[in-house]
Design a protein around this motif. Structure first.
Motif, PDB file in Angstrom:
ATOM      1  N   MET A   1     -12.296  -8.565 -20.508  1.00 14.70           N
ATOM      2  CA  MET A   1     -11.218  -9.107 -19.696  1.00 14.70           C
ATOM      3  C   MET A   1     -10.686 -10.365 -20.375  1.00 14.70           C
ATOM      4  O   MET A   1     -11.444 -11.261 -20.712  1.00 14.70           O
ATOM      5  N   THR A   2      -9.407 -10.407 -20.551  1.00 15.89           N
ATOM      6  CA  THR A   2      -8.775 -11.540 -21.203  1.00 15.89           C
ATOM      7  C   THR A   2      -8.535 -12.641 -20.169  1.00 15.89           C
ATOM      8  O   THR A   2      -8.065 -12.386 -19.064  1.00 15.89           O
ATOM      9  N   SER A   3      -8.855 -13.854 -20.571  1.00 14.68           N
ATOM     10  CA  SER A   3      -8.678 -14.969 -19.643  1.00 14.68           C
ATOM     11  C   SER A   3      -7.198 -15.319 -19.482  1.00 14.68           C
ATOM     12  O   SER A   3      -6.362 -14.977 -20.323  1.00 14.68           O
ATOM     13  N   ARG A   4      -6.915 -15.997 -18.424  1.00 16.22           N
ATOM     14  CA  ARG A   4      -5.544 -16.395 -18.145  1.00 16.22           C
ATOM     15  C   ARG A   4      -5.027 -17.357 -19.219  1.00 16.22           C
ATOM     16  O   ARG A   4      -3.859 -17.317 -19.595  1.00 16.22           O
ATOM     17  N   ARG A   5      -5.892 -18.203 -19.701  1.00 13.22           N
ATOM     18  CA  ARG A   5      -5.508 -19.167 -20.738  1.00 13.22           C
ATOM     19  C   ARG A   5      -5.061 -18.456 -22.008  1.00 13.22           C
ATOM     20  O   ARG A   5      -4.056 -18.826 -22.630  1.00 13.22           O
ATOM     21  N   VAL A   6      -5.790 -17.418 -22.407  1.00  8.66           N
ATOM     22  CA  VAL A   6      -5.445 -16.665 -23.614  1.00  8.66           C
ATOM     23  C   VAL A   6      -4.124 -15.926 -23.410  1.00  8.66           C
ATOM     24  O   VAL A   6      -3.281 -15.867 -24.322  1.00  8.66           O
ATOM     25  N   LEU A   7      -3.919 -15.365 -22.231  1.00 10.86           N
ATOM     26  CA  LEU A   7      -2.660 -14.666 -21.954  1.00 10.86           C
ATOM     27  C   LEU A   7      -1.463 -15.617 -21.975  1.00 10.86           C
ATOM     28  O   LEU A   7      -0.394 -15.278 -22.495  1.00 10.86           O
ATOM     29  N   LYS A   8      -1.637 -16.812 -21.435  1.00  9.94           N
ATOM     30  CA  LYS A   8      -0.560 -17.801 -21.469  1.00  9.94           C
ATOM     31  C   LYS A   8      -0.273 -18.245 -22.900  1.00  9.94           C
ATOM     32  O   LYS A   8       0.878 -18.434 -23.284  1.00  9.94           O
ATOM     33  N   ALA A   9      -1.328 -18.413 -23.689  1.00 13.58           N
ATOM     34  CA  ALA A   9      -1.140 -18.788 -25.092  1.00 13.58           C
ATOM     35  C   ALA A   9      -0.416 -17.681 -25.852  1.00 13.58           C
ATOM     36  O   ALA A   9       0.468 -17.950 -26.679  1.00 13.58           O
ATOM     37  N   ALA A  10      -0.768 -16.426 -25.581  1.00 17.17           N
ATOM     38  CA  ALA A  10      -0.116 -15.297 -26.250  1.00 17.17           C
ATOM     39  C   ALA A  10       1.368 -15.257 -25.909  1.00 17.17           C
ATOM     40  O   ALA A  10       2.214 -15.029 -26.788  1.00 17.17           O
ATOM     41  N   GLU A  11       1.706 -15.499 -24.657  1.00 17.15           N
ATOM     42  CA  GLU A  11       3.111 -15.496 -24.258  1.00 17.15           C
ATOM     43  C   GLU A  11       3.868 -16.662 -24.903  1.00 17.15           C
ATOM     44  O   GLU A  11       5.009 -16.504 -25.350  1.00 17.15           O
ATOM     45  N   ALA A  12       3.235 -17.825 -24.971  1.00 19.09           N
ATOM     46  CA  ALA A  12       3.883 -18.976 -25.608  1.00 19.09           C
ATOM     47  C   ALA A  12       4.082 -18.722 -27.103  1.00 19.09           C
ATOM     48  O   ALA A  12       5.138 -19.062 -27.659  1.00 19.09           O
ATOM     49  N   ILE A  13       3.103 -18.111 -27.746  1.00 19.72           N
ATOM     50  CA  ILE A  13       3.225 -17.786 -29.172  1.00 19.72           C
ATOM     51  C   ILE A  13       4.362 -16.790 -29.377  1.00 19.72           C
ATOM     52  O   ILE A  13       5.164 -16.921 -30.304  1.00 19.72           O
ATOM     53  N   ARG A  14       4.463 -15.792 -28.501  1.00 17.43           N
ATOM     54  CA  ARG A  14       5.541 -14.809 -28.615  1.00 17.43           C
ATOM     55  C   ARG A  14       6.907 -15.481 -28.503  1.00 17.43           C
ATOM     56  O   ARG A  14       7.814 -15.209 -29.297  1.00 17.43           O
ATOM     57  N   GLU A  15       7.052 -16.399 -27.570  1.00 18.70           N
ATOM     58  CA  GLU A  15       8.325 -17.103 -27.403  1.00 18.70           C
ATOM     59  C   GLU A  15       8.668 -17.946 -28.626  1.00 18.70           C
ATOM     60  O   GLU A  15       9.798 -17.910 -29.124  1.00 18.70           O
ATOM     61  N   VAL A  16       7.697 -18.706 -29.103  1.00 16.26           N
ATOM     62  CA  VAL A  16       7.947 -19.602 -30.239  1.00 16.26           C
ATOM     63  C   VAL A  16       8.282 -18.797 -31.490  1.00 16.26           C
ATOM     64  O   VAL A  16       9.250 -19.114 -32.205  1.00 16.26           O
ATOM     65  N   VAL A  17       7.501 -17.756 -31.769  1.00 17.38           N
ATOM     66  CA  VAL A  17       7.725 -16.964 -32.982  1.00 17.38           C
ATOM     67  C   VAL A  17       9.064 -16.242 -32.905  1.00 17.38           C
ATOM     68  O   VAL A  17       9.826 -16.225 -33.883  1.00 17.38           O
ATOM     69  N   VAL A  35      10.023  -9.308 -31.599  1.00 18.45           N
ATOM     70  CA  VAL A  35       8.598  -9.522 -31.340  1.00 18.45           C
ATOM     71  C   VAL A  35       8.297  -8.853 -30.010  1.00 18.45           C
ATOM     72  O   VAL A  35       8.802  -9.265 -28.965  1.00 18.45           O
ATOM     73  N   THR A  36       7.477  -7.791 -30.046  1.00 15.19           N
ATOM     74  CA  THR A  36       7.208  -7.038 -28.821  1.00 15.19           C
ATOM     75  C   THR A  36       6.101  -7.681 -28.001  1.00 15.19           C
ATOM     76  O   THR A  36       6.265  -7.885 -26.806  1.00 15.19           O
ATOM     77  N   TYR A  37       4.974  -7.975 -28.628  1.00 17.20           N
ATOM     78  CA  TYR A  37       3.896  -8.655 -27.924  1.00 17.20           C
ATOM     79  C   TYR A  37       2.939  -9.289 -28.916  1.00 17.20           C
ATOM     80  O   TYR A  37       3.002  -9.013 -30.116  1.00 17.20           O
ATOM     81  N   VAL A  38       2.060 -10.154 -28.405  1.00 10.79           N
ATOM     82  CA  VAL A  38       1.102 -10.883 -29.236  1.00 10.79           C
ATOM     83  C   VAL A  38      -0.285 -10.692 -28.642  1.00 10.79           C
ATOM     84  O   VAL A  38      -0.467 -10.782 -27.429  1.00 10.79           O
ATOM     85  N   GLU A  39      -1.250 -10.428 -29.502  1.00 10.79           N
ATOM     86  CA  GLU A  39      -2.654 -10.359 -29.102  1.00 10.79           C
ATOM     87  C   GLU A  39      -3.359 -11.572 -29.690  1.00 10.79           C
ATOM     88  O   GLU A  39      -3.286 -11.802 -30.897  1.00 10.79           O
ATOM     89  N   VAL A  40      -4.038 -12.335 -28.860  1.00  8.59           N
ATOM     90  CA  VAL A  40      -4.754 -13.519 -29.311  1.00  8.59           C
ATOM     91  C   VAL A  40      -6.241 -13.273 -29.129  1.00  8.59           C
ATOM     92  O   VAL A  40      -6.671 -12.749 -28.088  1.00  8.59           O
ATOM     93  N   SER A  41      -7.043 -13.651 -30.127  1.00 10.77           N
ATOM     94  CA  SER A  41      -8.489 -13.493 -30.016  1.00 10.77           C
ATOM     95  C   SER A  41      -9.028 -14.454 -28.954  1.00 10.77           C
ATOM     96  O   SER A  41      -8.370 -15.424 -28.575  1.00 10.77           O
TER      97      SER A  41
END
Length: 130
Positions: A1-17, A35-41
């Motif tokens: 399960m991905t944490s909310r923090r990681v999901l928010k970071a992935a969305e912010a990275i997608r916007e910036v990139v 940019v379709t989506y971002v996966e963050v470790s």
């Protein structure tokens, strides 16, 4: 399960990139990119950026090389926007979902055009003949 923090970071990275690709990158190899989506470790040290490129496979590969060469610049933009201990290392991958859906739609339209007549129409024409 991905944490909310990681999901928010992935969305912010997608916007910036995506905004940096659209407005700041001047590499001629990088064009017609979404940019379709971002996966963050989980440790937020690596990020896979999935991109869709309009055009053939050769253009997609060329665009990936251009994006990978500008990864350092994009990481600096991310570090300015996201305040974390580590700036994620970017890795770009082609997202074939859009192309696959277009190919599937073409295939289905060909099959439906050349397919047999619906059974309701055939039965109705037989009853009209009698």
């Amino acid at each position: 399960m991905t944490s909310r923090r990681v999901l928010k970071a992935a969305e912010a990275i997608r916007e910036v990139v995506s905004m940096a690709i659209l407005t700041e990158i001047r590499d001629p190899r990088v064009s017609d990119v979404t940019v379709t989506y971002v996966e963050v470790s989980a440790d937020m040290r690596q990020a896979k950026v999935h991109v869709s490129v309009m055009g053939d496979d050769a253009k997609g590969k060329l665009c990936l090389h251009g994006l990978q060469s500008s990864a350092g610049f994009l990481q600096s933009r991310i570090s300015q926007r996201i305040d974390t201990r580590y700036t994620p290392q970017l890795k770009f991958e082609l997202d074939m979902g859009v192309k696959n859906s277009i190919a599937m739609t073409k295939l289905l339209s060909e099959v439906l055009e050349d397919g047999p007549e619906p059974p309701g129409e055939d039965a109705q024409s037989d009853s009209d003949d009698q």
